[in-house]
Motif scaffolding. Structure first.
Motif, PDB file in Angstrom:
ATOM      1  N   PRO A  14       0.095   9.331   1.235  1.00 29.00           N
ATOM      2  CA  PRO A  14       1.960   8.140   1.028  1.00 29.00           C
ATOM      3  C   PRO A  14       2.247   8.379  -0.010  1.00 29.00           C
ATOM      4  CG  PRO A  14       0.425   8.214   2.910  1.00 29.00           C
ATOM      5  CD  PRO A  14      -0.244   8.522   2.310  1.00 29.00           C
ATOM      6  N   LEU A  15       3.213   7.885  -0.390  1.00 29.57           N
ATOM      7  CA  LEU A  15       3.695   7.230  -1.662  1.00 29.57           C
ATOM      8  C   LEU A  15       3.216   5.470  -1.593  1.00 29.57           C
ATOM      9  CD1 LEU A  15       7.461   9.788  -2.737  1.00 29.57           C
ATOM     10  CD2 LEU A  15       5.192   9.535  -2.619  1.00 29.57           C
ATOM     11  N   THR A  16       3.641   5.063  -0.382  1.00 30.34           N
ATOM     12  CA  THR A  16       3.678   3.723  -0.409  1.00 30.34           C
ATOM     13  C   THR A  16       2.215   3.267  -0.549  1.00 30.34           C
ATOM     14  OG1 THR A  16       5.154   3.445   1.457  1.00 30.34           O
ATOM     15  CG2 THR A  16       3.267   1.792   0.802  1.00 30.34           C
ATOM     16  N   TYR A  17       1.034   3.683  -0.931  1.00 31.84           N
ATOM     17  CA  TYR A  17      -0.279   3.921  -0.329  1.00 31.84           C
ATOM     18  C   TYR A  17      -0.558   3.370  -2.453  1.00 31.84           C
ATOM     19  CZ  TYR A  17      -1.192   4.849   3.525  1.00 31.84           C
ATOM     20  OH  TYR A  17      -1.925   4.827   5.728  1.00 31.84           O
ATOM     21  N   VAL A  18       0.272   4.903  -3.405  1.00 29.42           N
ATOM     22  CA  VAL A  18       0.367   4.696  -4.781  1.00 29.42           C
ATOM     23  C   VAL A  18       1.014   3.701  -5.366  1.00 29.42           C
ATOM     24  CG1 VAL A  18       0.656   6.544  -6.450  1.00 29.42           C
ATOM     25  CG2 VAL A  18      -0.455   7.166  -4.348  1.00 29.42           C
ATOM     26  N   LEU A  19       2.127   3.548  -4.766  1.00 24.13           N
ATOM     27  CA  LEU A  19       3.218   2.402  -4.942  1.00 24.13           C
ATOM     28  C   LEU A  19       2.588   1.417  -5.494  1.00 24.13           C
ATOM     29  CD1 LEU A  19       6.877   3.802  -4.040  1.00 24.13           C
ATOM     30  CD2 LEU A  19       5.809   3.953  -6.627  1.00 24.13           C
ATOM     31  N   ASP A  20       2.162   1.025  -4.085  1.00 20.79           N
ATOM     32  CA  ASP A  20       0.977  -0.775  -4.101  1.00 20.79           C
ATOM     33  C   ASP A  20      -0.156  -0.214  -4.149  1.00 20.79           C
ATOM     34  OD1 ASP A  20       3.981  -0.771  -2.923  1.00 20.79           O
ATOM     35  OD2 ASP A  20       3.297  -1.169  -0.452  1.00 20.79           O
ATOM     36  N   GLU A  21      -1.089   0.230  -4.304  1.00 20.75           N
ATOM     37  CA  GLU A  21      -2.173   0.466  -5.025  1.00 20.75           C
ATOM     38  C   GLU A  21      -3.395   0.515  -3.439  1.00 20.75           C
ATOM     39  OE1 GLU A  21      -3.121  -0.784  -8.976  1.00 20.75           O
ATOM     40  OE2 GLU A  21      -1.326   0.002  -9.876  1.00 20.75           O
ATOM     41  N   GLU A  22      -2.495   0.416  -2.840  1.00 20.30           N
ATOM     42  CA  GLU A  22      -3.145   0.201  -1.712  1.00 20.30           C
ATOM     43  C   GLU A  22      -4.554   0.799  -1.119  1.00 20.30           C
ATOM     44  OE1 GLU A  22      -3.013  -1.975   0.559  1.00 20.30           O
ATOM     45  OE2 GLU A  22      -1.549  -3.284  -0.305  1.00 20.30           O
ATOM     46  N   ASP A  23      -5.627   0.550  -0.783  1.00 22.01           N
ATOM     47  CA  ASP A  23      -6.674   1.834  -0.523  1.00 22.01           C
ATOM     48  C   ASP A  23      -6.325   2.260   0.986  1.00 22.01           C
ATOM     49  OD1 ASP A  23      -8.387   0.160   2.066  1.00 22.01           O
ATOM     50  OD2 ASP A  23      -7.695  -1.412   0.116  1.00 22.01           O
ATOM     51  N   PHE A  24      -7.122   3.992   0.899  1.00 21.39           N
ATOM     52  CA  PHE A  24      -7.201   4.567   2.391  1.00 21.39           C
ATOM     53  C   PHE A  24      -8.133   5.276   2.786  1.00 21.39           C
ATOM     54  CE2 PHE A  24      -5.327   6.799  -0.444  1.00 21.39           C
ATOM     55  CZ  PHE A  24      -5.058   7.789  -0.075  1.00 21.39           C
ATOM     56  N   VAL A  25      -8.258   5.854   3.511  1.00 22.63           N
ATOM     57  CA  VAL A  25      -9.837   6.817   4.293  1.00 22.63           C
ATOM     58  C   VAL A  25      -8.996   7.765   3.976  1.00 22.63           C
ATOM     59  CG1 VAL A  25     -10.897   7.880   6.144  1.00 22.63           C
ATOM     60  CG2 VAL A  25     -10.004   5.371   6.007  1.00 22.63           C
TER      61      VAL A  25
END
Length: 600
Positions: A159-170
């Motif tokens: 998900p691009l949002t995770y990359v742009l915001d540098e959010e962690d995910f499983v």
């Protein structure tokens, strides 16, 4: 003092090179060329160097980094409290449409191994050596980074949002990240990445199968050959000294140089290495690069040129932190202005096979008499001119023994060419210059030490004079070869078997670290003079100075075993390949296998 190693893996496809840390961070990657600005350069500045990593969301982790066997495909496995995952990094390279496909494309495959690892992706390339921050544009399935001459694009199924915001995910399924410069990926992501990966693995394994390598430390020679291969900029055939700039030869030494260029003197050693492993294609490309430069020379040769053949490599200092705070950070290399007269002989020796090797059925000889005559006349004109020598002294000119050795060797090569062409006039000139060079070399001989010093009238010894044995100037079975090598051992060899280039002060003081190529020359010299058992022992010591992946730096601190200098150093790997070949030839036992062989 703790042991310092470069905990970095190398990837590349003969169009670009990248260095990746054990934490998955891309510490160094220059686009669009080897000698361009970095787009990721945290190796030289943690703040301005940009960032590209696939890191665990949790704190502590363990890392295991390795190559897929007999490839330049790098794997980094990260283990955390919640699970583990693998990052497979590679630069696509494989045959397609009767040529090699080698795009400016960096592919990362991220797959879960166990548990439920949480990861965080950060990707922020920069331009102009960190002075330019790129803007980001979000699209349907990619992020575009704008501000350079061409677009950098990250295409991913994360998900691009995770990359742009540098959010962690499983991480619960395989993810792909394809970073491109210029032409983007315009094909299905997952299937294309997998196809490129399998094709790249297949290419490298076939390349390794086509090498001629004895069983003596075979796996380490393979790793060195693979590293050397991707230091060739295939577009022009140039081979650079190293992928990096400004990694210090020793901490605080200010010996921080840009090695992303092609040194003429090293041509001979590189071509010898490729010949020793039976790789004709790389030799031929490099020949054409050298021949192209030689054909446009007006006056003297420079010691080094850019990968395009460019002659102006103006040295500049950048406002960057430097590796571990070591400054200055330099781009360009002022050595291009130096007078280093050994290069004329080096070029003649390197080009010799163009005219006498039957495998070159129809080489573009560009009027060989003209090229050979020009080089011979340059040798003649500089026979009594002091120069900076192969170690590139900036404020010291001498009549160097090494320079005269290559006057001799180059004239010898020219004589062979003249003989093959039936040119008696050229043959006579080459013979005269051989005798003149021999006369100067003998003026470097010290009766007291029974050894050759580094220059006429100088008391100092220099590891480069081992080449008197390796190049066949001295008969390896002679007493003088024996005493000369013993004198060098006594003055320049460390208890660990490493070799200093020299021990006298130069423009920057006394060298603090040993030079790996000299240590491999020593191994070759031992084998030449018949001390083969010692050569094997010393070789096996030297391969302990690799990093965790079998990669070599330029310099080693003898006391701590620390790696220093630019990394990986192509010429250190050249030295390893040539030393292993020399030992294997002496052993002449195809089935000889050393128990201490490293893992490729």
């Amino acid at each position: 003092m703790t042991k310092h190693t470069y905990d970095l893996g190398l990837i590349g496809n003969c169009a670009f090179l990248g260095l990746i840390g054990k934490d998955t961070a891309v510490r160094w990657l220059c686009w669009p060329r080897f000698d361009s600005s970095f787009v990721f350069g945290s190796l030289l500045d943690s703040k301005k160097g940009g960032e590209y990593r696939i890191s665990p969301a949790e704190g502590d982790f363990e890392s295991h980094q390795y190559y897929l066997q007999n490839t330049n495909v790098l794997c980094t496995e990260i283990t955390t409290e919640n699970g583990s995952y693998r990052v497979t990094d590679f630069a696509p390279r494989f045959p397609q449409y009767e040529r090699y496909y080698k795009p400016l494309m960096f592919i990362r495959k991220v797959e879960p191994i166990s548990g439920t690892p949480r990861i965080r992706v950060a990707c922020q390339p920069v331009g102009q050596y960190g002075a330019l921050q790129l803007s980001r544009r979000r699209s349907s399935n990619h992020i575009a980074f704008l501000g350079l001459e061409e677009e950098i694009r990250l295409t991913t199924n994360i998900p691009l949002t995770y990359v742009l915001d540098e959010e962690d995910f499983v991480l619960n399924e395989t993810k792909y990240l394809v970073l491109t410069y210029g032409a983007p990926l315009e094909a299905p992501l997952e299937s294309t990445a997998e196809r490129f990966l399998l094709s790249t693995i297949d290419y490298w394994r076939k390349w390794v199968k086509s090498t001629s390598i004895s069983s003596f430390h075979q796996s380490q020679v393979i790793r060195s050959a693979l590293a050397l291969k991707i230091h060739q900029y295939e577009d022009t055939g140039a081979i650079i000294a190293a992928s990096t700039t400004s990694l210090p030869e020793a901490p605080g030494s200010t010996r921080n140089w840009d090695y992303r260029y092609c040194w003429m003197r090293d041509t001979f050693y590189i071509l010898t290495a490729f010949n020793n492993i039976g790789h004709f294609e790389e030799m031929e490309r490099y020949f054409h690069y050298i021949a192209n430069i030689s054909s446009k020379i007006k006056g003297k040769y420079q010691p080094l040129y850019g990968i395009s053949g460019a002659s102006d490599l103006i040295e500049q200092e950048l406002d960057l932190e430097g590796y571990m705070g070591n400054q200055p950070v330099r781009i360009g290399n002022d050595a291009y202005t130096h007078i280093q007269n050994d290069v004329y002989g080096q070029v003649l020796v390197a080009l010799l096979p163009l005219y006498v090797d039957c495998r070159f059925l129809d080489p573009d000889k560009n009027n060989p008499e003209k090229l050979i005559y020009e080089a011979l006349h340059l040798i003649q004109a500089t026979m009594d001119q002091p120069d900076a020598g192969l170690w590139e002294f900036r404020n010291l000119a001498q009549y160097h023994c090494y320079t005269y050795l290559f006057h001799w060797a180059g004239s010898h090569a020219a004589r062979q060419v003249a003989h093959s062409l039936g040119n008696t006039e050229m043959e006579a000139l080459a013979t005269t210059l051989m005798h003149e060079a021999r006369n100067r070399i003998e003026q470097c001989f010290s009766e007291e030490r029974q050894a050759y010093t580094n220059a006429i009238g100088s008391p100092h010894l220099d590891a480069s004079t081992m080449q008197l044995i390796l190049m066949g100037y001295l008969d390896p079975a002679s007493e003088i070869a024996k005493t000369h090598l013993e004198a060098l051992e006594k003055e320049l060899k460390t208890p660990e078997g490493l070799f200093y280039r020299y021990r006298h002060a130069d423009d920057f003081g006394t060298p603090e670290t040993t030079f790996l190529i000299c240590s491999f020359w020593y191994v070759e010299a031992l084998a030449c003079v018949g001390r083969v058992d010692e050569a094997i022992v010393e070789f096996e010591k030297l391969i302990t100075y690799t990093n965790h992946l079998g990669l070599l730096s330029e310099d080693v601190d003898a006391k701590t075993g620390s790696q220093w200098g630019n990394f990986p150093q192509a010429y250190s790997h050249v030295g390893l390949v040539n030393a292993a070949y020399r030992i294997a030839k002496k052993l002449d036992k195809p089935n000889f296998v050393s128990g201490a062989a490293a893992t490729a």
